[in-house]
Write a protein that holds these residues in place. Sequence first.
Motif, PDB file in Angstrom:
ATOM      1  N   ASP A  99       0.834  -1.212   0.000  1.00 54.02           N
ATOM      2  CA  ASP A  99       0.000   0.000   0.000  1.00 54.02           C
ATOM      3  C   ASP A  99       0.859   1.248   0.000  1.00 54.02           C
ATOM      4  O   ASP A  99       0.624   2.190  -0.759  1.00 54.02           O
ATOM      5  CB  ASP A  99      -0.937   0.021   1.218  1.00 54.02           C
ATOM      6  CG  ASP A  99      -1.967  -1.095   1.124  1.00 54.02           C
ATOM      7  OD1 ASP A  99      -2.182  -1.576  -0.011  1.00 54.02           O
ATOM      8  OD2 ASP A  99      -2.527  -1.473   2.171  1.00 54.02           O
ATOM      9  N   LEU A 100       1.865   1.240   0.892  1.00 51.10           N
ATOM     10  CA  LEU A 100       2.748   2.419   0.956  1.00 51.10           C
ATOM     11  C   LEU A 100       3.528   2.566  -0.351  1.00 51.10           C
ATOM     12  O   LEU A 100       3.681   3.672  -0.877  1.00 51.10           O
ATOM     13  CB  LEU A 100       3.722   2.303   2.132  1.00 51.10           C
ATOM     14  CG  LEU A 100       3.169   2.645   3.511  1.00 51.10           C
ATOM     15  CD1 LEU A 100       4.210   2.352   4.582  1.00 51.10           C
ATOM     16  CD2 LEU A 100       2.761   4.116   3.579  1.00 51.10           C
ATOM     17  N   ALA A 121       2.644   1.714  -3.260  1.00 50.93           N
ATOM     18  CA  ALA A 121       1.747   2.248  -4.297  1.00 50.93           C
ATOM     19  C   ALA A 121       1.596   3.758  -4.146  1.00 50.93           C
ATOM     20  O   ALA A 121       1.551   4.493  -5.134  1.00 50.93           O
ATOM     21  CB  ALA A 121       0.393   1.556  -4.212  1.00 50.93           C
ATOM     22  N   LYS A 122       1.548   4.210  -2.905  1.00 55.55           N
ATOM     23  CA  LYS A 122       1.420   5.661  -2.690  1.00 55.55           C
ATOM     24  C   LYS A 122       2.665   6.405  -3.167  1.00 55.55           C
ATOM     25  O   LYS A 122       2.594   7.574  -3.515  1.00 55.55           O
ATOM     26  CB  LYS A 122       1.148   5.953  -1.215  1.00 55.55           C
ATOM     27  CG  LYS A 122      -0.273   5.540  -0.871  1.00 55.55           C
ATOM     28  CD  LYS A 122      -0.729   6.049   0.457  1.00 55.55           C
ATOM     29  CE  LYS A 122      -2.222   5.758   0.587  1.00 55.55           C
ATOM     30  NZ  LYS A 122      -2.710   5.615   1.916  1.00 55.55           N
ATOM     31  N   PHE A 123       3.807   5.709  -3.170  1.00 51.24           N
ATOM     32  CA  PHE A 123       5.029   6.341  -3.667  1.00 51.24           C
ATOM     33  C   PHE A 123       5.235   6.063  -5.167  1.00 51.24           C
ATOM     34  O   PHE A 123       6.281   6.411  -5.718  1.00 51.24           O
ATOM     35  CB  PHE A 123       6.246   5.840  -2.870  1.00 51.24           C
ATOM     36  CG  PHE A 123       6.279   6.325  -1.441  1.00 51.24           C
ATOM     37  CD1 PHE A 123       5.941   7.635  -1.128  1.00 51.24           C
ATOM     38  CD2 PHE A 123       6.654   5.474  -0.407  1.00 51.24           C
ATOM     39  CE1 PHE A 123       5.989   8.086   0.186  1.00 51.24           C
ATOM     40  CE2 PHE A 123       6.701   5.923   0.914  1.00 51.24           C
ATOM     41  CZ  PHE A 123       6.361   7.231   1.204  1.00 51.24           C
ATOM     42  N   GLY A 124       4.274   5.382  -5.792  1.00 45.41           N
ATOM     43  CA  GLY A 124       4.364   5.171  -7.242  1.00 45.41           C
ATOM     44  C   GLY A 124       5.021   3.869  -7.656  1.00 45.41           C
ATOM     45  O   GLY A 124       5.338   3.674  -8.828  1.00 45.41           O
ATOM     46  N   THR A 128       4.197   0.382  -8.338  1.00 44.66           N
ATOM     47  CA  THR A 128       2.955  -0.381  -8.503  1.00 44.66           C
ATOM     48  C   THR A 128       3.084  -1.587  -9.420  1.00 44.66           C
ATOM     49  O   THR A 128       2.223  -2.465  -9.420  1.00 44.66           O
ATOM     50  CB  THR A 128       1.856   0.536  -9.101  1.00 44.66           C
ATOM     51  OG1 THR A 128       2.384   1.130 -10.294  1.00 44.66           O
ATOM     52  CG2 THR A 128       1.442   1.636  -8.141  1.00 44.66           C
ATOM     53  N   PRO A 182       3.995  10.605   9.868  1.00 47.64           N
ATOM     54  CA  PRO A 182       2.709  11.045   9.316  1.00 47.64           C
ATOM     55  C   PRO A 182       2.204  12.282  10.050  1.00 47.64           C
ATOM     56  O   PRO A 182       2.393  12.418  11.260  1.00 47.64           O
ATOM     57  CB  PRO A 182       1.780   9.858   9.565  1.00 47.64           C
ATOM     58  CG  PRO A 182       2.658   8.697   9.864  1.00 47.64           C
ATOM     59  CD  PRO A 182       3.950   9.228  10.382  1.00 47.64           C
ATOM     60  N   ARG A 228       1.213  15.581  -0.513  1.00 47.23           N
ATOM     61  CA  ARG A 228       0.669  14.303  -1.002  1.00 47.23           C
ATOM     62  C   ARG A 228       1.088  13.095  -0.144  1.00 47.23           C
ATOM     63  O   ARG A 228       0.527  12.019  -0.277  1.00 47.23           O
ATOM     64  CB  ARG A 228       1.010  14.087  -2.469  1.00 47.23           C
ATOM     65  CG  ARG A 228       2.436  13.722  -2.755  1.00 47.23           C
ATOM     66  CD  ARG A 228       2.654  13.466  -4.213  1.00 47.23           C
ATOM     67  NE  ARG A 228       2.490  14.702  -4.991  1.00 47.23           N
ATOM     68  CZ  ARG A 228       2.525  14.744  -6.317  1.00 47.23           C
ATOM     69  NH1 ARG A 228       2.675  13.641  -7.006  1.00 47.23           N
ATOM     70  NH2 ARG A 228       2.416  15.894  -6.949  1.00 47.23           N
ATOM     71  N   TYR A 229       2.102  13.272   0.680  1.00 49.95           N
ATOM     72  CA  TYR A 229       2.544  12.171   1.556  1.00 49.95           C
ATOM     73  C   TYR A 229       2.211  12.419   3.021  1.00 49.95           C
ATOM     74  O   TYR A 229       2.605  11.629   3.880  1.00 49.95           O
ATOM     75  CB  TYR A 229       4.056  11.974   1.447  1.00 49.95           C
ATOM     76  CG  TYR A 229       4.585  11.643   0.069  1.00 49.95           C
ATOM     77  CD1 TYR A 229       3.912  10.754  -0.776  1.00 49.95           C
ATOM     78  CD2 TYR A 229       5.785  12.196  -0.391  1.00 49.95           C
ATOM     79  CE1 TYR A 229       4.412  10.446  -2.032  1.00 49.95           C
ATOM     80  CE2 TYR A 229       6.294  11.887  -1.638  1.00 49.95           C
ATOM     81  CZ  TYR A 229       5.597  11.021  -2.463  1.00 49.95           C
ATOM     82  OH  TYR A 229       6.098  10.701  -3.700  1.00 49.95           O
ATOM     83  N   ASP A 257      -0.209  12.162   5.025  1.00 56.36           N
ATOM     84  CA  ASP A 257      -0.898  11.167   5.862  1.00 56.36           C
ATOM     85  C   ASP A 257      -0.079   9.896   6.077  1.00 56.36           C
ATOM     86  O   ASP A 257      -0.380   9.091   6.956  1.00 56.36           O
ATOM     87  CB  ASP A 257      -2.288  10.834   5.283  1.00 56.36           C
ATOM     88  CG  ASP A 257      -2.195  10.282   3.878  1.00 56.36           C
ATOM     89  OD1 ASP A 257      -1.234  10.654   3.160  1.00 56.36           O
ATOM     90  OD2 ASP A 257      -3.043   9.461   3.503  1.00 56.36           O
ATOM     91  N   ILE A 258       0.991   9.710   5.294  1.00 57.37           N
ATOM     92  CA  ILE A 258       1.765   8.466   5.466  1.00 57.37           C
ATOM     93  C   ILE A 258       3.181   8.704   5.999  1.00 57.37           C
ATOM     94  O   ILE A 258       3.828   7.805   6.498  1.00 57.37           O
ATOM     95  CB  ILE A 258       1.854   7.656   4.144  1.00 57.37           C
ATOM     96  CG1 ILE A 258       2.315   8.539   2.974  1.00 57.37           C
ATOM     97  CG2 ILE A 258       0.526   7.005   3.841  1.00 57.37           C
ATOM     98  CD1 ILE A 258       2.562   7.775   1.692  1.00 57.37           C
TER      99      ILE A 258
END
Lengths: 143, 486
Positions: free
Chosen positions: B222-223, B225-228, B230, B365, B373-374, B376-377
């Motif tokens: 999940d993390l 994917a948030k950093f691209g 994928t 976080p 864009r980051y 929340d993580i």
Amino acid sequence: MPYQYLEDIGTADIAFEATGRNLPELFSEAADATMNVMIDNLGAIEPHDTRQIELSNDKIDMLLFDFLQDLIYFKDAERLLLRVRDAQIDKKEGKYFLKAEAAGETLDAARHHQRADVKAVTLHNFSVEKENGGWKATVLLDI
Amino acid sequence: MAIIDSLKKISDTVWELPATYKEGMRVPARIIATEKLVREMDETVYQQISNVATLPGITRYALCMPDGHSGYGFPIGGVAAMDVGEGGVISPGGIGFDINCGMRLLTTNLTLDDVKPHLKEIVDLLFQRVPAGVGSHGFLKLSHSDFRDLVEQGARWCIEHDYGWNEDLELTEENGCIPGADASKISERAIERGYNQVGTLGSGNHYLEVQVARPEDVRDKDLAAKFGITIPNQIVVMFHCGSRGFGHQVATDYLQTFLKVMEPKYGIKILDRELACAPLDSPEGRDYFAAMKCGLNMSFANRQVILHRIREVFSEVFGRSAEDLGMRMVYDVAHNTAKLEKHSVDGKEKTLLVHRKGATRAFGPGHDEVAARYRDIGQPVIIGGSMETGSYLLVGTASGADTFFSTAHGSGRTMSRTKARKQWHGKQLQHDLEARGIYVRSTSWAGLAEEAGPAYKDIDEVIAATELAGISKPVARFTPIGNVKG
């Protein structure tokens, strides 16, 4: 041996010890030790260009610090690799004066075998001292 | 008694040298590492970190990260937070000569299968377009005046001159331009050393690497994917470089300034001349802070121009635009800095000047300095390993307050360059690496040998230590396939 690299000081950097029978010899050896960190085959540096270096300092170790910094400056600003051709160091009224002529040429990647770029002379355990009737310097270069 | 015997085990990952260990220590020194890493650290690390603990204004602890190794002044991996209100100092030896040496990571939408047939072409072109080695000059032809603008504006200058995308700025620490940089505090000599070096890699441990994210190495999908990250076997590009001769000269200039005033004017005594410093709240301290920020900006600009060149190379090889190839930045982190940050100390919020020398900021976080864009993580943390072993993408954690939200920056050397050079030969190493699927180009055979994998600590052990200590959390591991070595 006029200069040798020390294996156990500064894991990320490069340390050397240089010696000379007198101060000009010590400075020339320390200059070569610094240049030899960057260029493996010092003999391939042709003396096409010259630069005059004049410096003064109250302290002998800081005079060497400034001198080595000058060589690093020419390497970045002009891509000039220099070796000392002639150096004179005098002490007047408690102050050291250096006059040197350095000769060399612009880095040519085809002829000059590169090693690692020197970023700076550090003052960590930096010393210039008299030893056995001559002089010794210990220098840690930031890589 | 060996120094290790003076260490007090606080937890599995925290080892303390008490303030009584050495005269003049104002706070204890703490090493953040596993027992294995602590035992492997050279003794100079302990001497250097306890020297740091003597600096005026130091708050809570002098800290050393798990990848710590001997440096000059501070150890590499040293972190010290100075309370500006309590006479806290700023020290070039706590930042390093290579101001804002740092890492940048970008993704592509290509896979290993896409890149493999073109790998040599890519690496050869990168080697041409991103100059490396001794005193190398870049393709940007700037006047001294342009360069003064660049060091005040950082990566923003590059975007205005079409060397990048707007979003690159959001994804860079300080948005690529730290405020307060003042070029009038810079010597002409620093300008002369740096104005033609923008877009160059340098040498030593600086590199540019093409890497692959193998599916089994993605630790947190999940993390990632948030950093691209994928796609299985996705190709990413990571590089490490700094502010070149410019930053080195800024540090050298102020080291000398501080040596002259430190004791006579401010009564500060130090245990190593490389720790030369002045109170931040002094004319000399403020001048260096403003000059050092120019070094920070030069480095952001340097990495921005290199990113531009990388995008050009991939675009040329694949005949597609960089946008179409998904060449987006993940993040850009600084290693060698001092920044004013707000931290909670004993329940009170304080403004501290946090020195990180070979250490990465790792805000958790919700921190308002993390890119929107980051937020929340947490902040991405990019940790480069040796060219043989692999590198990591991690994320900052909420539990990192004890290290002022700092973590490791690399795998950390265990062997000196001089020793490494005697053990390996660059040409043979290149050949061996190629046989293992890693294509390397370098300006220096000797330099390559000095960077051999076994000269470094085990990167997996360092990463595990940061996770165990709760100062960063691994997201993905990347395996190198192509490398341009400085």
